[in-house]
Design a protein around this motif. Structure first.
Motif, mmCIF file in Angstrom:
data_model
loop_
_atom_site.group_PDB
_atom_site.id
_atom_site.type_symbol
_atom_site.label_atom_id
_atom_site.label_comp_id
_atom_site.label_asym_id
_atom_site.label_seq_id
_atom_site.Cartn_x
_atom_site.Cartn_y
_atom_site.Cartn_z
ATOM 1 N N LEU A 105 13.229 -7.769 11.585
ATOM 2 C CA LEU A 105 13.094 -6.953 10.601
ATOM 3 C C LEU A 105 11.637 -6.041 10.357
ATOM 4 C CD1 LEU A 105 14.110 -5.792 7.575
ATOM 5 C CD2 LEU A 105 12.807 -7.713 6.839
ATOM 6 N N ALA A 106 11.696 -5.078 10.566
ATOM 7 C CA ALA A 106 10.283 -4.149 10.571
ATOM 8 C C ALA A 106 9.691 -4.032 9.135
ATOM 9 C CB ALA A 106 10.462 -3.053 11.357
ATOM 10 N N THR A 107 8.618 -4.413 8.727
ATOM 11 C CA THR A 107 8.129 -4.379 7.419
ATOM 12 C C THR A 107 6.849 -3.376 7.432
ATOM 13 O OG1 THR A 107 6.852 -6.190 7.060
ATOM 14 C CG2 THR A 107 9.468 -6.108 6.677
ATOM 15 N N GLU A 108 6.466 -2.783 6.384
ATOM 16 C CA GLU A 108 5.229 -2.326 6.268
ATOM 17 C C GLU A 108 3.989 -3.364 6.416
ATOM 18 O OE1 GLU A 108 2.712 1.365 3.553
ATOM 19 O OE2 GLU A 108 4.953 0.820 3.492
ATOM 20 N N LYS A 109 3.121 -3.082 7.001
ATOM 21 C CA LYS A 109 1.651 -3.792 6.975
ATOM 22 C C LYS A 109 0.905 -3.192 5.807
ATOM 23 C CE LYS A 109 -2.073 -5.537 9.279
ATOM 24 N NZ LYS A 109 -3.115 -5.266 8.217
ATOM 25 N N LEU A 110 0.756 -3.748 4.688
ATOM 26 C CA LEU A 110 0.009 -3.141 3.705
ATOM 27 C C LEU A 110 -1.647 -3.446 3.785
ATOM 28 C CD1 LEU A 110 2.495 -4.270 1.119
ATOM 29 C CD2 LEU A 110 2.203 -1.984 1.342
ATOM 30 N N ASP A 111 -2.348 -2.484 3.091
ATOM 31 C CA ASP A 111 -3.694 -2.582 3.292
ATOM 32 C C ASP A 111 -4.258 -3.025 2.006
ATOM 33 O OD1 ASP A 111 -6.395 -2.085 3.883
ATOM 34 O OD2 ASP A 111 -6.164 0.094 4.161
ATOM 35 N N GLY A 112 -4.553 -4.038 1.863
ATOM 36 C CA GLY A 112 -5.193 -4.729 0.471
ATOM 37 C C GLY A 112 -5.942 -5.721 0.791
ATOM 38 N N THR A 113 -5.889 -6.947 -0.115
ATOM 39 C CA THR A 113 -6.346 -7.959 -0.165
ATOM 40 C C THR A 113 -5.308 -9.030 -0.261
ATOM 41 O OG1 THR A 113 -8.462 -9.374 -0.685
ATOM 42 C CG2 THR A 113 -7.444 -8.307 -2.391
ATOM 43 N N CYS A 114 -5.489 -10.186 0.696
ATOM 44 C CA CYS A 114 -4.494 -11.261 0.618
ATOM 45 C C CYS A 114 -4.442 -12.106 -0.643
ATOM 46 C CB CYS A 114 -4.183 -11.937 1.960
ATOM 47 S SG CYS A 114 -2.785 -12.959 2.054
ATOM 48 N N CYS A 115 -3.465 -12.586 -1.232
ATOM 49 C CA CYS A 115 -3.433 -13.671 -2.304
ATOM 50 C C CYS A 115 -2.332 -14.306 -2.148
ATOM 51 C CB CYS A 115 -3.214 -12.712 -3.891
ATOM 52 S SG CYS A 115 -4.112 -11.382 -4.246
ATOM 53 N N TYR A 116 -2.215 -15.551 -3.167
ATOM 54 C CA TYR A 116 -1.333 -16.636 -2.877
ATOM 55 C C TYR A 116 -1.052 -17.233 -4.013
ATOM 56 C CZ TYR A 116 -0.395 -21.517 -1.347
ATOM 57 O OH TYR A 116 0.243 -22.735 -1.022
ATOM 58 N N VAL A 117 0.221 -17.449 -4.486
ATOM 59 C CA VAL A 117 0.760 -18.174 -5.497
ATOM 60 C C VAL A 117 0.898 -19.505 -5.075
ATOM 61 C CG1 VAL A 117 2.183 -18.214 -7.655
ATOM 62 C CG2 VAL A 117 1.111 -15.776 -6.348
ATOM 63 N N THR A 118 0.346 -20.500 -5.972
ATOM 64 C CA THR A 118 0.659 -21.997 -5.780
ATOM 65 C C THR A 118 0.229 -22.609 -7.133
ATOM 66 O OG1 THR A 118 0.534 -23.923 -4.460
ATOM 67 C CG2 THR A 118 -1.699 -22.706 -4.627
#
Length: 317
Positions: free
Chosen positions: A53-66
């Protein structure tokens, strides 16, 4: 849909790469550039990248939910980085060898301190119990987003802590060609990595909001599939990036059936980014945010537009 796990793992290029002795387009003060060759990475071939599956690489800052303090919580990316002395030695090594490899770190002395709440990313390597930096000299990790920390005010703007919801941009369930902004329970995002994009992130390549009315949202990794992506071929990908309306993206991430992830971005092909707009900005968007009586201003703003459709994400102001 396949998504990145909560690791901020290092994703290899879909092609084998080589080093050129010229200023990096991606990293400041890096006096060499990593470029793609025409040879497909054996890792990608083994994982059957042609069926991925080819998806768009987004240009932002990475986050995480935990979890944090017993509740689902948004965490911001914070790498533990070298101090000035270690950074100077590292840059000297890079310049001499045109590579990051082979440098010896003193993990106890070479790195800046981080907040007590900092946690390392899941797949950070350890040696003798000590966390090991990646090839760029960083130890990836996370800190919880606190509403009173101005450094992460844009992260905080997309989360309603009382309602335990986040503002998420995602494909619209009823219209595959459109996007939607929705208030999503943080419980539904647990152990996911996401990209924060918007007005004050990475020079805002998507043109969201304005200084007077900044707009930000989260996008779960792997949730924006590409329509009719080209095959994994260097020349065809280069042409697609430059000529196709759908190719106006920072890069591509392939999600293989066995969980392998591989990527390519414009810098690997010597192409600029941003370069005259983005395909994401030109997609229609529908707002699905119910009324909020309290919480961050962005929730109030979006709830006032509940049910509205805009012909382009760029028009959402």
């Amino acid at each position: 849909m396949r998504r990145l796990c909560a690791v901020q793992q290092k994703i290899p290029c879909v092609f084998l790469t080589e080093v050129k002795e010229e200023q990096s387009r991606k990293r400041d003060r890096q006096q060499f550039q990593v470029v793609a060759t025409e040879t497909v990475n054996p890792v990608a071939l083994e994982a059957n990248v042609d069926g991925a599956l080819a998806t768009e690489k987004l240009d932002g800052t990475c986050c995480y939910v935990t979890g944090y303090k017993g509740r689902p919580h948004l965490w911001a990316r914070l790498d533990r980085k070298p101090n000035k002395q270690a950074e100077k030695r590292f840059k000297k090594h890079q310049h001499a060898h045109h590579s990051c490899k082979g440098f010896s770190w003193n993990v106890d002395e070479d790195f800046k301190t981080v907040p007590e709440t900092w946690i390392p990313a899941h797949r950070v390597k350890r040696h003798d119990g000590r966390l090991q930096p990646d090839e760029h000299g960083h130890i990836p990790g996370w800190v919880p987003v606190e509403t009173d920390n101005k450094q992460y005010c844009w992260h905080a703007s997309v989360v309603d802590s009382n309602a335990r919801q986040a503002l998420v941009l995602r494909p619209c369930a009823k219209d595959e060609d459109a996007l939607e902004v929705a208030a999503v329970p943080l419980d539904d995002l647990l152990e996911q990595t996401l990209e924060l994009i918007g007005t004050n992130v990475n020079a805002n390549p998507y043109g969201l909001g304005s200084k007077q009315q900044p707009l930000h949202c989260l996008v779960s990794h792997g949730t924006v599939p590409l329509k009719d992506p080209p095959p994994v071929d260097l020349q065809q990908l280069s042409s697609w990036f430059q000529e196709s309306p759908e190719g106006r993206v920072e890069g591509v991430v392939w999600h293989c059936d066995d969980g392998t992830l591989v990527k390519v971005h414009r810098h690997h092909l010597g192409l600029r980014w941003p370069d005259g707009g983005s395909s994401l900005s030109d997609r229609a968007v529908v707002i699905h945010v119910d009324e909020h009586h309290s919480g961050p201003d962005l929730f109030t703003f979006f709830s006032s537009l509940n049910g509205h459709r805009f012909s382009r994400l760029l028009d959402l102001k």
